[in-house]
Design a protein around this motif. Structure first.
Motif, mmCIF file in Angstrom:
data_model
loop_
_atom_site.group_PDB
_atom_site.id
_atom_site.type_symbol
_atom_site.label_atom_id
_atom_site.label_comp_id
_atom_site.label_asym_id
_atom_site.label_seq_id
_atom_site.Cartn_x
_atom_site.Cartn_y
_atom_site.Cartn_z
ATOM 1 N N ASP A 54 11.841 -4.999 0.866
ATOM 2 C CA ASP A 54 12.063 -3.565 0.988
ATOM 3 C C ASP A 54 13.073 -3.305 2.098
ATOM 4 O O ASP A 54 12.867 -3.706 3.251
ATOM 5 C CB ASP A 54 10.743 -2.853 1.276
ATOM 6 N N ASP A 108 13.990 -1.547 -2.982
ATOM 7 C CA ASP A 108 13.913 -3.000 -3.067
ATOM 8 C C ASP A 108 15.336 -3.542 -3.171
ATOM 9 O O ASP A 108 16.097 -3.166 -4.071
ATOM 10 C CB ASP A 108 13.100 -3.400 -4.317
ATOM 11 N N ASP A 139 3.731 -7.138 4.955
ATOM 12 C CA ASP A 139 4.735 -6.160 4.541
ATOM 13 C C ASP A 139 5.691 -6.789 3.523
ATOM 14 O O ASP A 139 5.791 -8.012 3.412
ATOM 15 C CB ASP A 139 5.530 -5.681 5.765
ATOM 16 N N ASP A 140 6.369 -5.880 2.798
ATOM 17 C CA ASP A 140 7.254 -6.340 1.726
ATOM 18 C C ASP A 140 8.560 -6.857 2.315
ATOM 19 O O ASP A 140 9.326 -6.090 2.896
ATOM 20 C CB ASP A 140 7.513 -5.168 0.763
#
Lengths: 98, 658, 185
Positions: free
Chosen positions: B376, B308, B372-373
């Motif tokens: 990330d 992250d 989706d993140d």
């Protein structure tokens, strides 16, 4: 001098009046006991006036006036209560019960 | 401008808070007004601060100028005025808070523009600045503590800004609760200081402490250790650092302002402010330096294996705060404050840059309704073509944090390491601290370059459709980035090392000298000279370049899988990825037993049994019982009343006659 | 001689009072109270308060007690069968309390008013209103031959305003008694 014995007598009479209020339930007798206590106090005033001047006797005069007024109003109240409950027994007059 | 106008720097953001807070309640969509008022009051406050600074620049005050506002607490010997203190140290902090704060406010206008809580966000942000300024300007420990608690509150409010998600609200709670542990330390320290010195004013403490306390004594050691406990909580040091990485749940400008540039440096500020006490307690200083060095190393190693983008920066912040404590623990208070300032520049830049990246990623995923993140780094890659401004600025900041000359971080970090090395002559343990710092510097360079490489280099892993939507942030966001970029590059000029310049001029050091002189007299800084100094500088540069190169090579040498296809980590990497399982250890060692104790003993026995049963119901029952007894007394029978009355009369007469 | 008369009167007053509160029927109670009042009137004479003694007989024994008897007769209470006197523990406690009250009052008798005031309220020294009353014009009643004049002088000079106010009190009491006792106005 009679001052000391008078004061003792006054105390005894006052206590008798108090005992009367405590042990009686008849409203009229209660009033009489109050009169007795007032008389005991009057005796104190008169006895003390022999040593301290006439103010005490004047005070007795006022006490008598108040006692007369109190008797008149008090007896009128008893009259009204009697009309309401047909009794002067304080046992029956207990609306202030907690 | 006369320093007595200093209150204006607090009043302006407070006015902004009132306006924005009112708008948040009655008209949340008034974004135009909010975006003018929010950053506007900060810029005005910065203007006031700069004017006061300019007024004092040519003639710096020998002693702190205390501006009393009103009497606050008066109880016996304790007299606390709500007063503001203007001196060299608080002016530096004031300029950093209002200056960097203004830039972040402006950035937020762009970053938060689509958020429905726009007005609320700026209200909180303004309120944070109010409390932060109370913290740095307060002339006594209790006033500082008001700000200390206030910024904690605002931190809590802003971490849990998107409170609809439970994880965010939990992160806010975690920050708040962990900070409480440290606050207890500050309060105990305040009690001890008042008990021993008799005043809580900073000027009085600096003057009277050398007479009231014995150098190296138990009392001053206890005071400083309790103070440091508070600093460890607020500035995220071992063992209380766990809240800061979770605090990244808040919006990115918040991370930049509160959890990188200003609030978390409050601990460093407090140590510098009470430098006399720390200088009198060598043991405490050693603890401070040791914890700082250990935190720097520990957090940097976790940062090696995070994906992250904000988590990496969070651990980097923890690590850099460790450096600052290593500095102030080595009696190099100027170096600590210097690193605080440069760190505010480059870390704010890094966070805002990451915010700009996340902003772009978020929009891209939003446009294609992907889940989706966006934070990330495995989903990024190759962004330098889409976001050139952000890329170049973040690269500069990376060089700065890694310690590449001539960027700002090089000077401040080098000064800290040199001071630690210099103190090694007195206490050899400081050599160990220096070594830990050096290794941490290597790791810092590595993970920062890894961040840059994963985000901006290589192939793009965002996705075919999403790629089209990636674009550079608007000018309102890149503008503040540019200014911070300039500061990142030239910030080192604030405090050039002596040998670079001829003459005694030594920027920040000579500026802060009047404030830190009492401490310096007790515990002078030994900077290495000559060959040793050049060797240290050379080593630092080699470490930085080595780390950067290794970070770049190691990251791009193999293909990076997208986040959802990523395999499980193995070996030590797994331990690092899971942050040494510290959260889990705390959970099972402290939180679970505490919850069990609360449930079984405190709830069932103490609360339900003692407090509810005896306290609440007991007193209720007692009152009812007494009422019942009183009720019995009220029989309505006159004779009984007279009886009781006579008992009282006889008793009174008896008392009179006796 | 005076002492003997005093004790005779005192004993008769106490006995009458006891009989007054222990009679079942209110009519004898009232009569015994009248007896007490007569005894007290005698004692007033012994104490050189002839005017008060006369007032006692006229107002109390005459007017007030007649009023009592009148009400008793009016309500026809004299023939009531049951006794209203409490017995057992209440009577005992009441008697004990009465005795304790006498003891306490007799003990108080020895204390001067100023001394009492000082003990009740330390810090307020002589010169307080109580002290003024105690130390007022001390003159022996016996030195006055004109008993009525001796009482009249303070009553119409020093206590003129209270005296006038008692007349208002009496008027109010008369009106109040009428209002209370009448069935319908």
């Amino acid at each position: 001098m009679l001052l000391g014995p008078s004061l003792v007598l006054s105390a005894i009479l006052f206590a008798i009046g108090v005992i009367g209020v405590m042990i009686r339930r008849n409203a009229i007798v209660l009033f009489m006991c109050v009169e007795l206590m007032l008389n005991a106090v009057n005796l104190s005033f008169v006895a003390l006036s022999t040593a301290h001047g006439f103010g005490g006797q004047v005070m007795v005069f006022f006490v008598m006036t108040v006692a007369a007024a109190e008797a008149a109003v008090g007896l009128a109240i008893i009259l009204a209560i009697f009309r309401h409950t047909r009794s002067v027994d304080l046992k029956n007059i207990n609306l202030l019960q907690g | 401008m006369n320093p007595s106008w200093i209150w204006l720097t607090i009043a302006l953001p407070f006015a902004g808070f009132l306006v924005n807070g009112t708008l948040a309640l009655v008209k949340p969509d008034a974004k135009r007004v909010v975006s003018l008022v929010g950053p506007g009051v900060l810029l005005a406050a910065f203007g006031v601060a700069a004017a006061i600074f300019a007024g004092l620049w040519s003639q710096p005050p020998e002693e702190s100028i205390v501006v009393p506002l009103w009497a606050w607490i008066g109880a016996g010997a304790l007299e606390i005025n709500l007063a503001l203190q203007v001196d060299q140290l608080s002016l530096v902090m004031l300029l950093v808070v209002t200056g960097v704060g203004s830039l972040i406010h402006i950035f937020s206008v762009g970053y938060m523009h689509a958020d429905p809580g726009f007005a609320r966000f700026f209200a909180y942000l303004n309120l944070f600045v109010v409390f932060m300024l109370v913290l740095v300007l307060g002339s006594s420990l209790p006033v500082l503590f008001v700000g200390w608690e206030g910024v904690g509150l605002c931190s809590y409010l802003l971490i849990g800004f998107w409170y609809q998600e439970k994880a965010n609200a939990d992160a806010g709670k975690k920050a708040f609760i962990v900070n409480r542990i440290g606050d207890v330390g500050v309060m105990i320290a305040m009690f001890l200081i008042f008990w021993s010195i008799g005043s809580l004013e900073f000027t009085d403490i600096a003057k009277r402490a050398p007479e009231a306390l014995a150098v190296g004594g138990t009392l001053v050691t206890a005071i400083t250790l309790f103070l440091f406990l508070g600093c460890a909580g607020k500035s995220a040091q071992i063992p209380l650092y766990v809240w800061l990485p979770d605090a990244m749940a808040g919006p990115t400008p918040v991370s930049a302002l509160i959890h990188a540039a200003t609030m978390v440096t409050a601990g460093v500020y407090l140590v510098a402010r009470t430098s006399v006490l720390f200088a009198m307690a060598p043991v405490s200083s050693m603890v401070v330096a040791g914890v700082g060095a250990l935190t720097a190393l520990f957090a940097a190693s976790i940062g090696l294996r995070q994906y992250d983008i904000k988590k990496v920066l969070a651990y980097s912040t923890v690590s850099q705060l460790g450096y600052m404590f290593l500095g102030v623990g080595s009696a190099a208070f100027t170096a600590g404050v210097f690193h605080l300032v440069t760190h505010a520049f480059f870390k704010a830049l890094l966070f805002l840059g990451s915010g700009s990246v996340i902003h772009a990623m978020h929009h891209a995923y939003h446009a294609t309704h992907s889940h989706d993140d966006p934070q990330d780094m495995r989903n990024m890659g190759g962004l330098r073509k889409d976001m050139p401004v952000t890329f170049w600025l973040m690269l500069l900041a990376t060089f700065a944090i890694a310690g590449v000359p001539p960027f700002s971080g090089f000077f401040s970090k080098d000064e800290i390491l040199a001071s630690a090395f210099g103190r090694g002559a007195e206490h050899p343990i400081y050599y160990v601290f220096w070594a830990m710092g050096a290794v941490a510097a290597l790791m810092t360079a590595f993970y920062m370059m890894r961040l840059i490489a994963m985000t901006f280099f290589g192939e793009n892993r965002t996705g075919e459709k999403e790629r089209a939507h990636l674009h550079e942030a608007p000018a309102v966001m890149t503008g503040p980035l540019l200014i911070l970029g300039v500061l990142t590059v030239v910030g080192g000029a604030l405090n050039f090392p002596t040998f670079w310049l001829t003459g005694p001029h030594h920027g920040l050091e000579s500026w802060l000298e009047p404030v830190l002189a009492p401490a310096a007299k007790l515990m002078p800084v030994h900077l290495p000279h000559g060959a040793t100094e050049y060797a240290l500088i050379g080593a630092a540069v080699v470490i930085a370049l080595l780390g950067l190169t290794a970070g770049y090579r190691a990251t791009l040498s193999r293909k990076i899988p997208v986040a959802k296809d990523a395999p499980e980590e193995v070996g030590f990497a797994k331990v690092l990825f899971h942050k040494y399982y510290i959260d889990e250890i705390y959970q099972s060692l402290i939180v679970r037993p505490l919850v069990a104790l609360s449930r079984l003993v405190l709830w069932k026995v103490v609360d339900q049994g003692v407090i509810d049963g005896l306290g609440v119901n007991g007193s209720g029952g007692l009152a009812r019982g007494l009422g019942w007894l009183g009720g019995r007394l009220q029989s309505g029978q006159l004779g009984l009343y007279v009886l009781v009355f006579v008992v009282g009369a006889v008793w009174l007469l008896h008392a009179v006659v006796r | 001689m005076t002492e003997i008369v005093f004790y005779v009167l005192a004993i008769s007053a106490v006995l009458s009072a006891i009989l007054c509160i222990t009679q079942k029927n209110p009519v004898p109670s009232a009569l015994w109270l009248v007896s007490t009042m007569f005894a007290l009137a005698g004692i007033y004479v012994l104490l050189h308060a002839q005017f008060i003694a006369a007032m006692q007989v006229l107002v109390y024994a005459g007017a007030v007690m007649v009023l009592f008897l009148f009400v008793i007769m009016l309500l026809n209470l004299g023939r009531d069968g049951g006794s209203d006197i409490k017995k057992g523990p209440v009577a005992l406690v009441a008697t004990f309390l009465g005795a304790a009250l006498v003891a306490a009052l007799v003990a108080v008798r020895g204390t001067s008013v100023a001394g009492l005031a000082d003990r009740l309220n330390p810090g307020v020294v002589a010169g307080s209103p109580l002290g003024v009353v105690a130390g007022g014009d001390v003159q022996s009643a016996a030195s006055f031959t004109n008993a009525i004049g001796a009482v009249a002088a303070p009553m119409f000079q020093t206590y003129l305003v209270p005296f006038e106010i008692t007349s208002v009190l009496l008027l109010a009491a008369a009106v109040g008694a009428v209002v209370l006792a009448k069935r319908k106005l």
